[in-house]
Design an enzyme around this catalytic site. Structure first.
Site, PDB file in Angstrom:
ATOM      1  CG  HIS A  48      -1.980   1.023   1.214  1.00 52.42           C
ATOM      2  ND1 HIS A  48      -3.123   0.903   0.452  1.00 52.42           N
ATOM      3  CD2 HIS A  48      -2.089   2.206   1.863  1.00 52.42           C
ATOM      4  CE1 HIS A  48      -3.884   1.970   0.636  1.00 52.42           C
ATOM      5  NE2 HIS A  48      -3.282   2.780   1.481  1.00 52.42           N
ATOM      6  CE1 TYR A  51       0.647   3.023  -5.390  1.00 53.30           C
ATOM      7  CE2 TYR A  51       1.949   4.170  -3.745  1.00 53.30           C
ATOM      8  CZ  TYR A  51       0.762   4.006  -4.423  1.00 53.30           C
ATOM      9  OH  TYR A  51      -0.311   4.800  -4.125  1.00 53.30           O
ATOM     10  CG  HIS A  94     -10.621   3.310   2.849  1.00 51.84           C
ATOM     11  ND1 HIS A  94     -11.236   3.393   4.062  1.00 51.84           N
ATOM     12  CD2 HIS A  94      -9.300   3.462   3.114  1.00 51.84           C
ATOM     13  CE1 HIS A  94     -10.350   3.604   5.015  1.00 51.84           C
ATOM     14  NE2 HIS A  94      -9.158   3.649   4.453  1.00 51.84           N
ATOM     15  CG  ASN A  95     -10.742  -1.325  -2.813  1.00 57.30           C
ATOM     16  OD1 ASN A  95     -11.528  -0.411  -2.998  1.00 57.30           O
ATOM     17  ND2 ASN A  95      -9.756  -1.596  -3.648  1.00 57.30           N
ATOM     18  CD  GLN A 239      -8.327   3.242   8.609  1.00 56.43           C
ATOM     19  OE1 GLN A 239      -9.296   2.586   8.270  1.00 56.43           O
ATOM     20  NE2 GLN A 239      -7.232   3.333   7.870  1.00 56.43           N
ATOM     21  CG  ASP A 267      -3.166  12.964   4.398  1.00 56.08           C
ATOM     22  OD1 ASP A 267      -4.017  12.120   4.705  1.00 56.08           O
ATOM     23  OD2 ASP A 267      -2.390  12.824   3.431  1.00 56.08           O
ATOM     24  CD  GLU A 311      -3.612   3.066   8.473  1.00 58.16           C
ATOM     25  OE1 GLU A 311      -4.751   3.010   7.971  1.00 58.16           O
ATOM     26  OE2 GLU A 311      -2.636   2.440   8.023  1.00 58.16           O
ATOM     27  CB  SER A 312      -6.438   8.200  14.904  1.00 57.33           C
ATOM     28  OG  SER A 312      -6.432   7.193  15.888  1.00 57.33           O
ATOM     29  N   GLY A 529      -2.674   9.055  -8.455  1.00 57.71           N
ATOM     30  CA  GLY A 529      -3.307   7.744  -8.503  1.00 57.71           C
ATOM     31  C   GLY A 529      -2.991   6.898  -7.293  1.00 57.71           C
ATOM     32  CB  SER A 532      -6.210  -1.150  -4.371  1.00 52.54           C
ATOM     33  OG  SER A 532      -6.786  -2.074  -3.469  1.00 52.54           O
TER      34      SER A 532
END
Length: 735
Positions: A48, A51, A94-95, A239, A267, A311-312, A529, A532
């Site tokens: 993730h 890559y 977010h699969n 999350q 972020d 990952e809050s 891009g 996933s």
């Protein structure tokens, strides 16, 4: 150092690291890593974040154009739209979380992509999504559709950004792995874009936003592994999103950016504090020292490992100008958000993490990213499928009954039940709402508009990855063109199965080649891009699904076209060549019961030539309505135009050279339907002939029915009832 678990082969494997990857770590740092360091490597070296299976192939994508300000490698892509304005956009998946916990998985998918956009200094103006669910009869599908749609709507509506378009499909290959791809688009000043690279030594690194909890730990690692029957147990790694906190974070970030406080910003998304801190330092060629005692937490007794991998949501990391620290803190306190100096940049090029006076991690910062494994995995091309010849396909029913069946199928029916749960007009700039070829959103108070779309045809990609990759880009280009937009750039979201299987890697490589070729031919670069992989359960992979998010520009949004017939008595023109290609068509699958054959070939030169002509007709005001042809072919597109307007059409019979059902339902590419006033029809046809553009008059708008010469007719209201009924009926419990 505090008591931490001993590093064992089982612990290494539990962190998703292969034995050879662990050996690489030992060689890199010259010792056994601490537990926290193992977690950091696991986060940074998973699929993730690194890559590692795809990077070698992504390098071939075209990413440059005179209007591209920032291509891949930052939080989002940036393109120049003139007048000092820039569009910032990206799509991400977010699969895995959405399958396990659909509401929270979808909300945090939307929240994460919005942060990617406003991290760059842009105010979000629109969201889109591409959703792939399992077969309707699968016992989990209804629950997943309900949760995902509610999550997307709940977050976007509360945050205050319109969700203006998307795609939804159903297929049994998504039974065990749904896809939730979220796209966000924002506006910024072209000369005020903010980046992630830190600069300057001993600069304060500031934690901003919500507090850190234990939610989402190993979220990125979960997204880098395939599912099995125990996947439900991973619910704690999903999350939890808070759109109201994100709205406060947006306003606070934009305010301190305007106050010129920011050197760099990132972020906290996948892998949380770890990934954001490492990326800022590594991109700036600097070290980072973090003191976790200063991190705002909402749970007691959190370990260094937990804080680094949490990952809050709704959190940011910034490098601030030291003289602006107090001003920045006052802004964040005003918005009721946490503000804490958690570290400093250093010249050491090392990533040092301290907690309770102990050094919990001390690693070379650039190598955490740059030295991640890079795989050129074995891949085999998908076997070529035979061309389906229309004359060999028996029509199981007449044309009009087949149309009535098709528009009530899960893939072609109205998705109003979904998009009516989204606020698509908040902010007051939505010109074209969901249901057409592309959404059109006004750019602030000026005349310009943005055309936005998300497209892919996974069954084409499965049958022929190369052609399917080209077609996904070409359809995005067509959809933007069909509303009058000039296509500028794309973001992609490449969803595939396990890359360690050569046939899956072959799908990825083939699709990417097709995407690259189409982007080059159409001058439609990739600026951002997401990849996933491992979207499979118990060895059953999803259909290859490279979602393409396209952005185009209208110089005057009032000169856009919609799919709705404008008036009765207008000529209907079919532009582009029709051969009656039935292979991989929805008609062949859902009416004939055959999901087979080669997909329609893509002629990129024809796409460019014909699209430019159609766009010119829209800009000139000649075209009163326009629609690209895709799933369902010619007659489904005509039905959509009729249903959008309530106006029927009288259609000529299929030409003798093409089998009727192939003519009406074949999915040949590079085609548009355009209506023009009767007084213009002869002139337009003559002009098309002179330009060598295939163009045929196929009918006239008018009446209350869709009527084909020599066939039965059907009332537009009857079609609309069928079109609108399937999804609400299904979600209400109908079989």
């Amino acid at each position: 150092m505090r008591n931490e678990p001993q590093i064992t082969p089982d612990l290494v494997a539990a962190h998703g690291l292969k034995p050879d990857e662990y050996e690489r770590i030992l060689k890199l740092i010259g010792r056994v890593p601490t537990f926290t360091e193992l977690g950091i490597f696991s986060a940074m070296w998973n699929e993730h974040c690194s890559y590692k299976s795809s990077r070698i192939h992504l390098r071939g994508l075209p990413t440059k154009a005179p209007w591209v300000i920032q291509g891949p490698g930052e939080n989002a892509g940036v393109i120049d739209i003139g007048d000092g304005q820039a569009v910032v956009f990206k799509m991400e998946s977010h699969n895995h979380p959405s399958y396990i916990e659909p509401y929270q998985g979808a909300t945090t998918g939307v929240g994460g992509i919005l942060r990617d956009v406003f991290t760059m200094g842009a105010r979000p103006i629109a969201c889109l999504n591409a959703l792939s669910f399992g077969a309707p009869e699968h016992p989990k599908t209804r629950h997943l559709v309900s949760g995902v749609v509610a999550g997307i709507g709940g977050y976007g509506n509360s945050f205050g950004v319109p969700t203006v378009g998307g795609q939804t499909r159903f297929h049994t290959r998504y039974d065990g792995n749904i896809l939730v791809n979220a796209m966000a688009v924002g506006l910024a000043d072209a000369d005020k874009i903010f980046y992630a690279a830190a600069s300057g030594v001993n600069m304060p690194i500031v934690y901003l936003g919500s507090k850190t909890g234990r939610d989402g730990i190993h979220g990125a690692s979960m997204a880098s592994a395939e599912f099995d029957d125990s996947s439900e147990e991973k619910r704690p790694t999903v999350q939890v999103g808070d759109p109201f906190a994100e709205k406060l974070l947006l306003e606070a970030c934009l305010e301190i950016m305007a106050a010129d406080c920011v050197i760099a910003i990132q972020d906290m998304g996948a892998a949380g504090l770890t990934c954001s801190a490492v990326e800022m330092g590594a991109k700036g060629d600097l070290g980072v020292d973090l003191d976790l005692d200063a991190v705002p937490t909402r749970e007691t007794g959190m370990s260094a490992y937990e804080m680094m991998l949490s990952e809050s949501q709704e959190r940011m990391l910034m490098v601030l100008k030291p003289e602006k620290e107090k001003e920045a803190e006052a802004i964040f306190r005003k918005w009721g958000l946490d503000f804490a100096v958690v570290g400093y940049t250093t010249p050491s090029k090392r990533f040092v993490v301290k907690h309770g006076g102990d050094v919990m991690a001390d690693l070379p910062i650039k190598e955490l990213g740059d030295e991640a494994p890079l795989y050129d995995r074995p891949h085999v091309a998908s076997p070529a499928l035979p061309v389906i010849h229309a004359r060999e396909v028996k029509a199981p029913m007449d044309i009009i009954p087949a149309l009535e069946k098709l528009i009530a199928t899960p893939d072609l029916c109205s998705k109003r039940w979904i998009w009516e749960q989204y606020d698509h007009v908040i902010l007051g700039n939505t010109v074209q709402r969901p249901g057409g070829d592309a959404a059109v959103v006004r750019v602030q108070d000026g005349p310009k508009g943005l055309a936005l779309t998300v497209d892919v045809t996974p069954r084409y990609c499965e049958a022929d990855p190369y052609q399917g990759g080209m077609q996904a880009v070409a359809e995005a280009w067509r959809n933007i063109t069909a509303v009058g937009g000039r296509p500028l750039a794309i973001t992609d979201n490449l969803n595939f199965g396990n890359p360690e299987r050569p046939e899956i890697m072959g799908q990825f490589v083939g699709c990417l080649k097709g995407i690259s070729e189409a982007c080059r031919a159409l001058d439609f670069p990739v600026v951002s891009g997401n990849v996933s992989l491992y979207n499979e359960t118990n060895g059953r992979a999803i259909l290859p699904t490279p979602s393409i998010g396209g952005v185009g520009l209208l110089d005057d949004f009032t000169k856009s076209a919609s799919i709705a017939f404008e008036a009765e008595g207008e000529a209907i023109l079919l532009i582009g060549e029709t051969h009656g290609w039935l292979g991989q068509s929805v008609y062949l699958r859902d009416v004939c019961g055959r999901e087979e054959g080669a997909p329609p070939p893509v002629d990129l030169a024809a796409e460019k030539r014909i699209g430019d002509v159609v766009r010119g007709m829209i800009h000139a005001g000649t075209a009163t309505a326009a629609h690209d042809l895709s799933d369902g072919g010619l007659l489904v597109a005509l039905a959509e135009m009729a249903m959008a307007s309530g106006i029927g059409a009288r259609l000529l019979a299929a030409p003798a050279s093409i089998v009727p059902h192939a003519y009406w339902f074949g999915e040949d590419q590079a085609r548009y339907l355009v209506t023009v006033p009767e007084t213009e029809a002869g002139r337009v046809l003559a002009k098309m002939r002179g330009a060598g553009v295939p163009c045929t008059r196929i009918g006239t708008t008018g009446g209350s029915a869709l009527a084909i010469a020599g066939e039965a007719s059907v009332e537009v209201t009857t079609l609309k009832t069928r079109f609108e009924s399937w999804l609400p009926g299904y979600m209400g419990g109908a079989a």
